[in-house]
Motif scaffolding. Sequence first.
Motif, PDB file in Angstrom:
ATOM      1  N   ASP A 391       0.639  -1.202  -0.061  1.00  0.00           N
ATOM      2  CA  ASP A 391       0.075   0.033   0.029  1.00  0.00           C
ATOM      3  C   ASP A 391       0.949   1.393   0.067  1.00  0.00           C
ATOM      4  O   ASP A 391       2.128   1.157  -0.212  1.00  0.00           O
ATOM      5  CB  ASP A 391      -1.076   0.020   1.208  1.00  0.00           C
ATOM      6  N   LEU A 392       0.373   2.369  -0.231  1.00  0.00           N
ATOM      7  CA  LEU A 392       1.035   3.789  -0.395  1.00  0.00           C
ATOM      8  C   LEU A 392       1.646   4.022   1.315  1.00  0.00           C
ATOM      9  O   LEU A 392       2.850   4.432   0.991  1.00  0.00           O
ATOM     10  CB  LEU A 392       0.115   4.685  -0.535  1.00  0.00           C
ATOM     11  N   GLU A 393       1.111   3.645   2.135  1.00  0.00           N
ATOM     12  CA  GLU A 393       1.613   3.882   3.369  1.00  0.00           C
ATOM     13  C   GLU A 393       3.161   3.256   3.574  1.00  0.00           C
ATOM     14  O   GLU A 393       4.250   3.814   4.038  1.00  0.00           O
ATOM     15  CB  GLU A 393       0.910   3.552   4.646  1.00  0.00           C
ATOM     16  N   THR A 394       3.210   1.908   3.218  1.00  0.00           N
ATOM     17  CA  THR A 394       4.463   1.157   3.466  1.00  0.00           C
ATOM     18  C   THR A 394       5.198   1.751   2.209  1.00  0.00           C
ATOM     19  O   THR A 394       6.536   1.841   2.547  1.00  0.00           O
ATOM     20  CB  THR A 394       4.064  -0.390   2.935  1.00  0.00           C
ATOM     21  N   ALA A 395       4.908   2.124   0.975  1.00  0.00           N
ATOM     22  CA  ALA A 395       5.838   2.574   0.038  1.00  0.00           C
ATOM     23  C   ALA A 395       6.564   3.961   0.536  1.00  0.00           C
ATOM     24  O   ALA A 395       7.603   4.009   0.398  1.00  0.00           O
ATOM     25  CB  ALA A 395       5.052   2.832  -1.256  1.00  0.00           C
ATOM     26  N   GLN A 396       5.545   4.973   0.951  1.00  0.00           N
ATOM     27  CA  GLN A 396       5.929   6.198   1.817  1.00  0.00           C
ATOM     28  C   GLN A 396       7.015   5.968   2.778  1.00  0.00           C
ATOM     29  O   GLN A 396       8.018   6.682   2.550  1.00  0.00           O
ATOM     30  CB  GLN A 396       4.809   6.918   2.074  1.00  0.00           C
ATOM     31  N   VAL A 397       6.923   4.970   3.596  1.00  0.00           N
ATOM     32  CA  VAL A 397       7.874   4.676   4.681  1.00  0.00           C
ATOM     33  C   VAL A 397       9.232   4.227   4.393  1.00  0.00           C
ATOM     34  O   VAL A 397      10.334   4.804   4.575  1.00  0.00           O
ATOM     35  CB  VAL A 397       7.153   3.894   5.804  1.00  0.00           C
ATOM     36  N   ALA A 398       9.138   3.376   3.442  1.00  0.00           N
ATOM     37  CA  ALA A 398      10.310   2.743   2.709  1.00  0.00           C
ATOM     38  C   ALA A 398      11.043   3.949   1.737  1.00  0.00           C
ATOM     39  O   ALA A 398      12.350   3.878   1.988  1.00  0.00           O
ATOM     40  CB  ALA A 398       9.968   1.595   1.499  1.00  0.00           C
ATOM     41  N   VAL A 399      10.305   4.802   1.108  1.00  0.00           N
ATOM     42  CA  VAL A 399      10.854   5.873   0.553  1.00  0.00           C
ATOM     43  C   VAL A 399      11.879   6.672   1.482  1.00  0.00           C
ATOM     44  O   VAL A 399      12.713   6.935   1.328  1.00  0.00           O
ATOM     45  CB  VAL A 399       9.798   6.511  -0.331  1.00  0.00           C
ATOM     46  N   GLN A 400      11.000   7.081   2.711  1.00  0.00           N
ATOM     47  CA  GLN A 400      11.740   8.130   3.415  1.00  0.00           C
ATOM     48  C   GLN A 400      13.136   7.361   4.104  1.00  0.00           C
ATOM     49  O   GLN A 400      13.852   7.869   4.319  1.00  0.00           O
ATOM     50  CB  GLN A 400      10.740   8.250   4.586  1.00  0.00           C
ATOM     51  N   ALA A 401      12.801   6.006   4.518  1.00  0.00           N
ATOM     52  CA  ALA A 401      13.870   5.189   4.935  1.00  0.00           C
ATOM     53  C   ALA A 401      15.017   5.282   3.841  1.00  0.00           C
ATOM     54  O   ALA A 401      16.332   5.482   4.357  1.00  0.00           O
ATOM     55  CB  ALA A 401      13.526   3.645   5.183  1.00  0.00           C
ATOM     56  N   ALA A 402      14.834   5.048   2.347  1.00  0.00           N
ATOM     57  CA  ALA A 402      15.928   5.134   1.752  1.00  0.00           C
ATOM     58  C   ALA A 402      16.513   6.507   1.587  1.00  0.00           C
ATOM     59  O   ALA A 402      17.625   6.887   1.383  1.00  0.00           O
ATOM     60  CB  ALA A 402      15.392   4.610   0.413  1.00  0.00           C
ATOM     61  N   LEU A 403      15.904   7.613   1.757  1.00  0.00           N
ATOM     62  CA  LEU A 403      16.178   8.844   1.674  1.00  0.00           C
ATOM     63  C   LEU A 403      17.241   9.168   2.634  1.00  0.00           C
ATOM     64  O   LEU A 403      18.060  10.118   2.707  1.00  0.00           O
ATOM     65  CB  LEU A 403      14.843  10.002   1.560  1.00  0.00           C
ATOM     66  N   THR A 404      16.938   8.611   4.039  1.00  0.00           N
ATOM     67  CA  THR A 404      17.605   9.016   5.170  1.00  0.00           C
ATOM     68  C   THR A 404      19.017   7.971   5.427  1.00  0.00           C
ATOM     69  O   THR A 404      19.452   7.761   6.305  1.00  0.00           O
ATOM     70  CB  THR A 404      16.792   9.044   6.442  1.00  0.00           C
ATOM     71  N   GLY A 405      19.208   7.501   4.034  1.00  0.00           N
ATOM     72  CA  GLY A 405      20.385   6.573   4.013  1.00  0.00           C
ATOM     73  C   GLY A 405      20.468   5.192   4.425  1.00  0.00           C
ATOM     74  O   GLY A 405      21.445   4.574   4.754  1.00  0.00           O
ATOM     75  N   HIS A 406      19.370   4.566   4.090  1.00  0.00           N
ATOM     76  CA  HIS A 406      19.117   2.987   4.360  1.00  0.00           C
ATOM     77  C   HIS A 406      19.004   2.229   3.129  1.00  0.00           C
ATOM     78  O   HIS A 406      18.311   2.897   2.205  1.00  0.00           O
ATOM     79  CB  HIS A 406      17.849   2.768   5.368  1.00  0.00           C
ATOM     80  N   THR A 407      19.399   1.054   3.366  1.00  0.00           N
ATOM     81  CA  THR A 407      19.283   0.073   2.014  1.00  0.00           C
ATOM     82  C   THR A 407      17.876  -0.665   2.500  1.00  0.00           C
ATOM     83  O   THR A 407      17.615  -1.258   3.699  1.00  0.00           O
ATOM     84  CB  THR A 407      20.364  -0.953   2.056  1.00  0.00           C
ATOM     85  N   ILE A 408      16.979  -0.608   1.501  1.00  0.00           N
ATOM     86  CA  ILE A 408      15.703  -1.476   1.631  1.00  0.00           C
ATOM     87  C   ILE A 408      15.563  -2.375   0.551  1.00  0.00           C
ATOM     88  O   ILE A 408      15.593  -1.926  -0.567  1.00  0.00           O
ATOM     89  CB  ILE A 408      14.371  -0.369   1.513  1.00  0.00           C
ATOM     90  N   LEU A 409      15.377  -3.593   0.866  1.00  0.00           N
ATOM     91  CA  LEU A 409      14.842  -4.666  -0.186  1.00  0.00           C
ATOM     92  C   LEU A 409      13.342  -4.893   0.093  1.00  0.00           C
ATOM     93  O   LEU A 409      12.897  -5.195   1.471  1.00  0.00           O
ATOM     94  CB  LEU A 409      15.947  -5.865   0.312  1.00  0.00           C
ATOM     95  N   SER A 410      12.735  -5.096  -1.022  1.00  0.00           N
ATOM     96  CA  SER A 410      11.164  -5.727  -0.953  1.00  0.00           C
ATOM     97  C   SER A 410      10.640  -6.212  -2.020  1.00  0.00           C
ATOM     98  O   SER A 410      11.477  -6.658  -2.988  1.00  0.00           O
ATOM     99  CB  SER A 410      10.444  -4.306  -0.344  1.00  0.00           C
ATOM    100  N   THR A 411       9.584  -6.788  -1.864  1.00  0.00           N
ATOM    101  CA  THR A 411       8.736  -7.268  -3.098  1.00  0.00           C
ATOM    102  C   THR A 411       7.870  -6.497  -3.529  1.00  0.00           C
ATOM    103  O   THR A 411       7.019  -5.851  -2.810  1.00  0.00           O
ATOM    104  CB  THR A 411       8.583  -8.759  -2.865  1.00  0.00           C
ATOM    105  N   LEU A 412       7.294  -6.789  -4.776  1.00  0.00           N
ATOM    106  CA  LEU A 412       6.036  -6.099  -5.320  1.00  0.00           C
ATOM    107  C   LEU A 412       5.361  -7.397  -6.295  1.00  0.00           C
ATOM    108  O   LEU A 412       6.308  -7.969  -6.938  1.00  0.00           O
ATOM    109  CB  LEU A 412       6.348  -4.976  -5.929  1.00  0.00           C
ATOM    110  N   HIS A 413       4.140  -7.057  -6.482  1.00  0.00           N
ATOM    111  CA  HIS A 413       3.277  -8.014  -7.238  1.00  0.00           C
ATOM    112  C   HIS A 413       3.153  -7.521  -8.689  1.00  0.00           C
ATOM    113  O   HIS A 413       2.255  -6.705  -8.874  1.00  0.00           O
ATOM    114  CB  HIS A 413       2.144  -8.336  -6.628  1.00  0.00           C
ATOM    115  N   THR A 414       4.206  -7.618  -9.439  1.00  0.00           N
ATOM    116  CA  THR A 414       4.078  -7.148 -10.948  1.00  0.00           C
ATOM    117  C   THR A 414       4.404  -7.902 -11.814  1.00  0.00           C
ATOM    118  O   THR A 414       5.255  -8.952 -11.525  1.00  0.00           O
ATOM    119  CB  THR A 414       4.841  -5.763 -11.309  1.00  0.00           C
ATOM    120  N   ASN A 415       4.012  -7.910 -13.033  1.00  0.00           N
ATOM    121  CA  ASN A 415       4.523  -9.082 -14.234  1.00  0.00           C
ATOM    122  C   ASN A 415       6.047  -8.747 -14.769  1.00  0.00           C
ATOM    123  O   ASN A 415       6.387  -9.753 -15.384  1.00  0.00           O
ATOM    124  CB  ASN A 415       3.407  -9.145 -15.177  1.00  0.00           C
ATOM    125  N   SER A 416       6.363  -7.640 -14.753  1.00  0.00           N
ATOM    126  CA  SER A 416       7.709  -7.255 -15.327  1.00  0.00           C
ATOM    127  C   SER A 416       8.284  -6.286 -14.272  1.00  0.00           C
ATOM    128  O   SER A 416       8.013  -5.497 -13.306  1.00  0.00           O
ATOM    129  CB  SER A 416       7.488  -6.491 -16.721  1.00  0.00           C
TER     130      SER A 416
END
Length: 557
Positions: A391-416
């Motif tokens: 969802d958007l909330e998780t995506a936004q927190v992940a983006v903020q974490a990456a902007l503050t100097g962290h490495t984020i690994l995650s999955t997403l359900h898309t075909n390509s």
Amino acid sequence: MAALLRSDAELSLSQLVIDRRLAPAETLARAALVQSETGEPLDAVLTRLGMVSERALAVAIADATGLRIAAAADFPAQPIASDRLSAGFLRESRAVPLKETEHGFEVAFVDPLAPFTRQALAFALGRPVTPLVARSGDMEAALDRLYPADAMVADDGGEADEADVERLKDLSSDAPVVRAVNSLIARAAEANASDIHIEPTEDVLKIRLRIDGALRDEEPLPAHLKAAFVSRIKVMSGLNIAERRLPQDGRLRLAVRGHDIDLRVATSPTIHGESVVMRILDRSNLALDFATLGFGGESLERYLKVLQLPHGIVLVTGPTGSGKTTTLYASLATLNTADRKILTIEDPIEYRLAGINQTQVASQIGLTFAAALRSFLRQDPDVMMVGEIRDLETAQVAVQAALTGHTILSTLHTNSAAAAVTRLLDMGVEPFLITSTLNAVLAQRLVRRLCQSCREPFTPTQAMLDALDVDHTLTSIDTLYRPVGCAACGHTGFRGRIAVLELLIVDEATERLVLARAEARDIQAAAGLRTMLEDGLEKARAGLTTLDEVLRVTREN
């Protein structure tokens, strides 16, 4: 038969284990000590404690004696000569008559090297006995199916009363049911199955194993075992055996062949009783090196380079069952060094990883992906893995974490890979935030790996190549491979699975398209990435998989 007669004089099971180097002498001595304490046959001790695998023991006996190994299909649908042989004697002897022939009876033995059992059976049957070798798991399944316990109850659905609960508890602890459940789990683990499907029908309890992504039928169990069999699994998983109207989820850990495996258990009510699916999480079979998973060459080098970037988001995409979590675990294993702190939030935790702090989602108390990710930021981590961006909330927190100097690994359900970018845009993530934080997207599917022992080369026809509609990739393909089937792969032609991949590195050209909110196909074309189809065709050319497998997973539409 002459080979077997010589073996009786020259060879015992213990001597065969030593001669064939199946186990060292000290291991055999430990097994003999356990045998003296429990009274179990030596073969049962060796396989139960994981000293020797069932398959290796059966193959060794067959090679030494010249006997054929009995397949699961060789066991009869109904007991043979039940008027002359008692179920107790056959269980104790670990033997099952397969069929009567003009020369006598064919009988499967787990240990045909013991002459007394054969002689006793021949005497009871009044005819000569031709022995075959049986795997312990196949024997136990056949004995439980052909000679079940008498006292079983039918499952009538609904919620059980107190008397029913006590009866179900008694049945679930009955020795044949315990053996049947343990035997099924052991067979599935040895076959490297990922899931066990237990499905009640009107006439039988249907058993299927998912091996290399495909379901295979096992020998069904009689319908009167439904209640006891499912109740046993529920007891082992800590579930409520009285509740049969609602789905339940549980987990259990079991020692199989000398090592622990975890099983995730999910039950669901159906018209004929409760259906059960058990996901097998075998840590000993978890491959965390990229080469085993199907990575290699330039794609692997580029992916490893992206992983070492000091901050940013790396996404792995694909449908359910495409190996995304395993790839993330392999990525974490690469990053798991003494100078990094790694935290994960998963739903659920599939494997325990040493040196990594893992947390499981508990949405009922407010511990969601987003909430956990926020709390992680106060734990001073270097790398964080989020099971899925939903969802958007998780995506936004992940983006903020990456902007503050962290490495984020995650999955997403898309075909390509390119579709992951448009998915983030659809969620509501601003384009400039995506270009500032997204380092790479890896899309993958799993294909069955060809058995290297029996694969067969062939020359593809031009019509076959033209139908692929891939221009330059196939111009030099003059040899492909197809499955044949042998004992090593269970006569399927395949052993294991590998990933076919496409890796999108977010560069300046990609960033411009993201800022312009371009469609996925435009991003893919501009990136010039090697698609999953092209990667799969290279693996088919190398004889790792088949053309049909590649097309099955890359051309779903």
